[in-house]
Scaffold this motif. Structure first.
Motif, PDB file in Angstrom:
ATOM      1  N   THR A 259      30.645 -95.129   3.071  1.00 34.45           N
ATOM      2  CA  THR A 259      30.233 -95.579   4.397  1.00 34.45           C
ATOM      3  C   THR A 259      31.471 -95.904   5.223  1.00 34.45           C
ATOM      4  O   THR A 259      32.553 -96.150   4.669  1.00 34.45           O
ATOM      5  CB  THR A 259      29.359 -96.841   4.315  1.00 34.45           C
ATOM      6  OG1 THR A 259      30.162 -97.932   3.829  1.00 34.45           O
ATOM      7  CG2 THR A 259      28.168 -96.634   3.386  1.00 34.45           C
ATOM      8  N   PRO A 260      31.343 -95.943   6.541  1.00 33.23           N
ATOM      9  CA  PRO A 260      32.480 -96.340   7.380  1.00 33.23           C
ATOM     10  C   PRO A 260      32.994 -97.731   7.049  1.00 33.23           C
ATOM     11  O   PRO A 260      34.210 -97.972   7.083  1.00 33.23           O
ATOM     12  CB  PRO A 260      31.893 -96.271   8.799  1.00 33.23           C
ATOM     13  CG  PRO A 260      30.822 -95.237   8.709  1.00 33.23           C
ATOM     14  CD  PRO A 260      30.206 -95.444   7.357  1.00 33.23           C
ATOM     15  N   GLN A 261      32.088 -98.666   6.734  1.00 32.92           N
ATOM     16  CA  GLN A 261      32.534-100.008   6.373  1.00 32.92           C
ATOM     17  C   GLN A 261      33.383 -99.986   5.110  1.00 32.92           C
ATOM     18  O   GLN A 261      34.399-100.691   5.023  1.00 32.92           O
ATOM     19  CB  GLN A 261      31.335-100.934   6.186  1.00 32.92           C
ATOM     20  CG  GLN A 261      30.850-101.578   7.465  1.00 32.92           C
ATOM     21  CD  GLN A 261      30.015-102.819   7.204  1.00 32.92           C
ATOM     22  OE1 GLN A 261      29.666-103.124   6.061  1.00 32.92           O
ATOM     23  NE2 GLN A 261      29.697-103.540   8.264  1.00 32.92           N
ATOM     24  N   GLN A 262      32.972 -99.196   4.131  1.00 35.55           N
ATOM     25  CA  GLN A 262      33.773 -99.083   2.913  1.00 35.55           C
ATOM     26  C   GLN A 262      35.136 -98.483   3.223  1.00 35.55           C
ATOM     27  O   GLN A 262      36.154 -98.928   2.680  1.00 35.55           O
ATOM     28  CB  GLN A 262      33.043 -98.236   1.881  1.00 35.55           C
ATOM     29  CG  GLN A 262      31.845 -98.918   1.236  1.00 35.55           C
ATOM     30  CD  GLN A 262      31.183 -98.032   0.193  1.00 35.55           C
ATOM     31  OE1 GLN A 262      31.559 -96.883  -0.010  1.00 35.55           O
ATOM     32  NE2 GLN A 262      30.175 -98.573  -0.484  1.00 35.55           N
ATOM     33  N   PHE A 263      35.156 -97.470   4.082  1.00 34.90           N
ATOM     34  CA  PHE A 263      36.432 -96.869   4.467  1.00 34.90           C
ATOM     35  C   PHE A 263      37.332 -97.928   5.098  1.00 34.90           C
ATOM     36  O   PHE A 263      38.525 -98.017   4.785  1.00 34.90           O
ATOM     37  CB  PHE A 263      36.208 -95.718   5.449  1.00 34.90           C
ATOM     38  CG  PHE A 263      37.479 -95.040   5.893  1.00 34.90           C
ATOM     39  CD1 PHE A 263      38.003 -93.972   5.180  1.00 34.90           C
ATOM     40  CD2 PHE A 263      38.157 -95.478   7.025  1.00 34.90           C
ATOM     41  CE1 PHE A 263      39.185 -93.351   5.585  1.00 34.90           C
ATOM     42  CE2 PHE A 263      39.343 -94.870   7.433  1.00 34.90           C
ATOM     43  CZ  PHE A 263      39.850 -93.798   6.715  1.00 34.90           C
ATOM     44  N   ALA A 264      36.762 -98.747   5.992  1.00 34.71           N
ATOM     45  CA  ALA A 264      37.544 -99.790   6.649  1.00 34.71           C
ATOM     46  C   ALA A 264      38.080-100.792   5.640  1.00 34.71           C
ATOM     47  O   ALA A 264      39.250-101.197   5.697  1.00 34.71           O
ATOM     48  CB  ALA A 264      36.679-100.490   7.696  1.00 34.71           C
ATOM     49  N   GLN A 265      37.246-101.214   4.701  1.00 33.04           N
ATOM     50  CA  GLN A 265      37.675-102.180   3.692  1.00 33.04           C
ATOM     51  C   GLN A 265      38.799-101.622   2.826  1.00 33.04           C
ATOM     52  O   GLN A 265      39.783-102.313   2.533  1.00 33.04           O
ATOM     53  CB  GLN A 265      36.475-102.581   2.833  1.00 33.04           C
ATOM     54  CG  GLN A 265      35.430-103.389   3.584  1.00 33.04           C
ATOM     55  CD  GLN A 265      34.094-103.452   2.857  1.00 33.04           C
ATOM     56  OE1 GLN A 265      33.910-102.827   1.803  1.00 33.04           O
ATOM     57  NE2 GLN A 265      33.142-104.189   3.408  1.00 33.04           N
ATOM     58  N   ILE A 266      38.646-100.365   2.421  1.00 39.07           N
ATOM     59  CA  ILE A 266      39.678 -99.732   1.589  1.00 39.07           C
ATOM     60  C   ILE A 266      40.976 -99.593   2.371  1.00 39.07           C
ATOM     61  O   ILE A 266      42.067 -99.853   1.842  1.00 39.07           O
ATOM     62  CB  ILE A 266      39.185 -98.354   1.098  1.00 39.07           C
ATOM     63  CG1 ILE A 266      38.026 -98.526   0.117  1.00 39.07           C
ATOM     64  CG2 ILE A 266      40.318 -97.561   0.451  1.00 39.07           C
ATOM     65  CD1 ILE A 266      37.288 -97.236  -0.201  1.00 39.07           C
ATOM     66  N   ALA A 267      40.863 -99.187   3.638  1.00 39.76           N
ATOM     67  CA  ALA A 267      42.062 -98.996   4.465  1.00 39.76           C
ATOM     68  C   ALA A 267      42.813-100.300   4.656  1.00 39.76           C
ATOM     69  O   ALA A 267      44.035-100.369   4.484  1.00 39.76           O
ATOM     70  CB  ALA A 267      41.659 -98.402   5.809  1.00 39.76           C
ATOM     71  N   ILE A 268      42.106-101.365   5.003  1.00 38.06           N
ATOM     72  CA  ILE A 268      42.756-102.648   5.263  1.00 38.06           C
ATOM     73  C   ILE A 268      43.346-103.235   3.987  1.00 38.06           C
ATOM     74  O   ILE A 268      44.445-103.806   3.993  1.00 38.06           O
ATOM     75  CB  ILE A 268      41.761-103.617   5.915  1.00 38.06           C
ATOM     76  CG1 ILE A 268      41.379-103.115   7.313  1.00 38.06           C
ATOM     77  CG2 ILE A 268      42.344-105.029   6.006  1.00 38.06           C
ATOM     78  CD1 ILE A 268      40.243-103.889   7.963  1.00 38.06           C
ATOM     79  N   ALA A 269      42.637-103.083   2.872  1.00 40.42           N
ATOM     80  CA  ALA A 269      43.128-103.611   1.595  1.00 40.42           C
ATOM     81  C   ALA A 269      44.439-102.962   1.186  1.00 40.42           C
ATOM     82  O   ALA A 269      45.265-103.578   0.497  1.00 40.42           O
ATOM     83  CB  ALA A 269      42.075-103.403   0.511  1.00 40.42           C
TER      84      ALA A 269
END
Length: 358
Positions: A259-269
Motif C-alpha cells: 500500500t502507499p502507506q507501507q511504502f511511506a513507512q518503509i521510505a521514512i524508516a
C-alpha cells in the motif's frame, strides 16, 4: 493543440487512473510521506484546518486528477465548481521543456503560463497569504491551493512531466531552440513521450525476471479487476504511461510495500538523504523542475527511437509514433529512479508545508 487535448483527440481514449501521473498509488505515496513527516507540527494543524474531517494529504493527493473525469466516482459540487472556473486545469500538471536542457526558464521553449511550475507558484502564494490578481490569476481558494499543491508536488517529480522529447526527421532526439522549429516536418513533438511506444510484451517478459512478483492475493485481485474491464491487451505502451504507473508498481514491489502507506513507512524508516531546497519557497518549483530535467536525461538515456509508424485517430487524423527501444534491465533502473522521485516528492511537499507554516 495542447498535449492532453491532443492525446485524447489522436487516440480517441478515455483516460483511466493508470494514465495519470504516478498513478493513484504513486500520488498517495507522496501524500502519505508528507502526512507522516508533518505530524506534530503547526503545518499539520493548518493542513487539517483546510481539509475536511477524515481527509489526509494521502487521501486528497489524487483530487486534481479526479476532477478530469468520472473514474474516481461522480463529480462533487466542489469539483464541478473548480473545473468550471479553471477550463485549462488539465494543463496545470506538466511542462514540456526539452529534456536536454539543464534549467527551467520562464517563457522558454515548452513552458507556458499555465504549466506546472507557474501553477505551483500560484498555489504557494495563496497558502502564504500572498494571493492577489497578479500572483493568483486563477483565484484559487486556500483549500484548492492545498489540493493542487499536494498533487502537483507529485507530478513535478515525475521526470516526463517536465522533460519532453522532440524527434527530428532523421528519427533521433532533437533540441528545439525556438517553438517555431517544432513544425511536424523537420521536428516533431513526441507529446511528453506518449508518441514513443514500448514493446509491452517484451518489457513485461523482462520485468518478470527482474522485479519481485506481487503477493498472490494482490495478483489475483488485479487479474479479477482486469477481467471485469475485459479490454484486449495492448501490444505497446506509451513511454509516458510506463513512467506514470508501471514504474510505481515496480518500485513498490521491490521494497515489499503493498500500500502507499507501507511504502511511506518503509521510505521514512530508511532515513533517505533528500537534498533540501534553498532560498524563498516561491522559487522551489523551479528547483524541482531543474531536478526533474536531470532525471529525465536518465529516463531517456537508454531509450532509443526506432522505426516511425503512422496511426489514425478516431477523427481520421494521421499522426506519427516511434517504436522505442530500451535495454532488458530498464525496469530495474527506472523503478529505482521512480522510488527516489516519489520519496523526493513527499519530503519536498512536507518541507514546503512546514516552510509555509513554521
Amino acid at each position: 493543440m495542447k498535449r492532453l487535448a491532443c492525446i485524447a483527440a489522436l487516440g480517441g481514449l478515455v483516460l483511466s487512473a493508470d494514465a495519470l501521473a504516478w498513478g493513484s498509488d504513486g500520488h498517495r505515496a507522496v501524500g502519505a510521506i508528507a502526512d507522516q513527516l508533518i505530524v506534530g507540527s503547526r503545518a499539520q494543524q493548518q493542513v487539517a484546518a483546510l481539509l475536511l474531517p477524515g481527509e489526509s494529504l494521502e487521501q486528497v493527493a489524487n483530487w486534481a486528477d479526479c476532477v478530469k473525469g468520472s473514474y474516481c466516482g461522480p463529480q462533487t459540487e466542489e469539483m464541478q465548481a473548480y473545473t468550471a472556473a479553471n477550463p485549462k486545469h488539465s494543463e496545470y500538471h506538466y511542462t514540456d521543456v526539452p529534456f536536454q536542457e539543464t534549467r527551467y526558464h520562464d517563457h522558454a521553449v515548452g513552458t507556458a503560463e499555465d504549466d506546472i511550475v507557474q501553477t505551483l507558484g500560484q498555489a504557494i502564494a495563496v497558502l502564504r497569504g500572498k494571493g492577489d490578481p497578479q500572483t493568483n490569476p486563477h483565484r484559487f481558494s486556500p483549500r484548492q491551493a492545498l489540493l493542487i499543491l499536494t498533487h502537483l508536488a507529485g507530478d513535478i517529480h515525475q521526470p516526463l512531466h517536465v522533460g519532453a522529447a522532440y524527434v527530428g526527421k532523421d528519427g533521433g532526439y532533437a533540441l528545439p531552440l525556438a517553438a517555431k522549429q517544432i513544425d511536424a516536418v523537420n521536428m516533431f513533438d513526441a507529446r511528453g513521450g506518449n508518441n514513443l511506444l514500448l514493446d509491452d510484451v517484451k518489457l513485461g517478459a523482462a520485468s518478470a525476471q527482474l522485479i519481485p512478483p506481487r503477493p498472490a492475493a494482490d495478483a489475483a485481485a488485479a487479474t479479477a479487476a482486469g477481467a471485469a474491464g475485459a479490454k484486449p491487451r495492448q501490444l505497446t505502451r506509451p513511454f509516458h504511461s510506463y513512467w506514470d504507473s508501471t514504474v510505481v508498481d515496480y518500485a513498490m514491489r521491490r521494497v515489499g510495500a503493498r500500500t502507499p502507506q507501507q511504502f511511506a513507512q518503509i521510505a521514512i524508516a530508511a532515513k533517505p538523504v533528500v537534498a533540501a531546497n534553498s532560498g524563498d519557497p516561491s522559487g522551489w518549483p523551479h528547483q524541482w523542475a531543474d531536478d526533474a530535467l536531470m532525471v529525465a536525461k536518465l529516463a531517456y538515456a537508454d531509450a532509443t527511437p526506432g522505426k516511425v509508424a503512422y496511426q489514425t485517430s478516431g477523427k481520421g487524423e494521421v499522426y506519427q509514433v516511434w517504436a522505442l527501444g530500451v535495454p532488458d534491465n530498464y525496469p530495474v533502473a527506472s523503478s529505482a529512479i521512480a522510488k527516489e522521485q516519489l520519496i523526493k516528492g513527499g519530503y519536498h511537499l512536507a518541507a514546503l508545508l512546514q516552510s509555509i507554516w513554521p
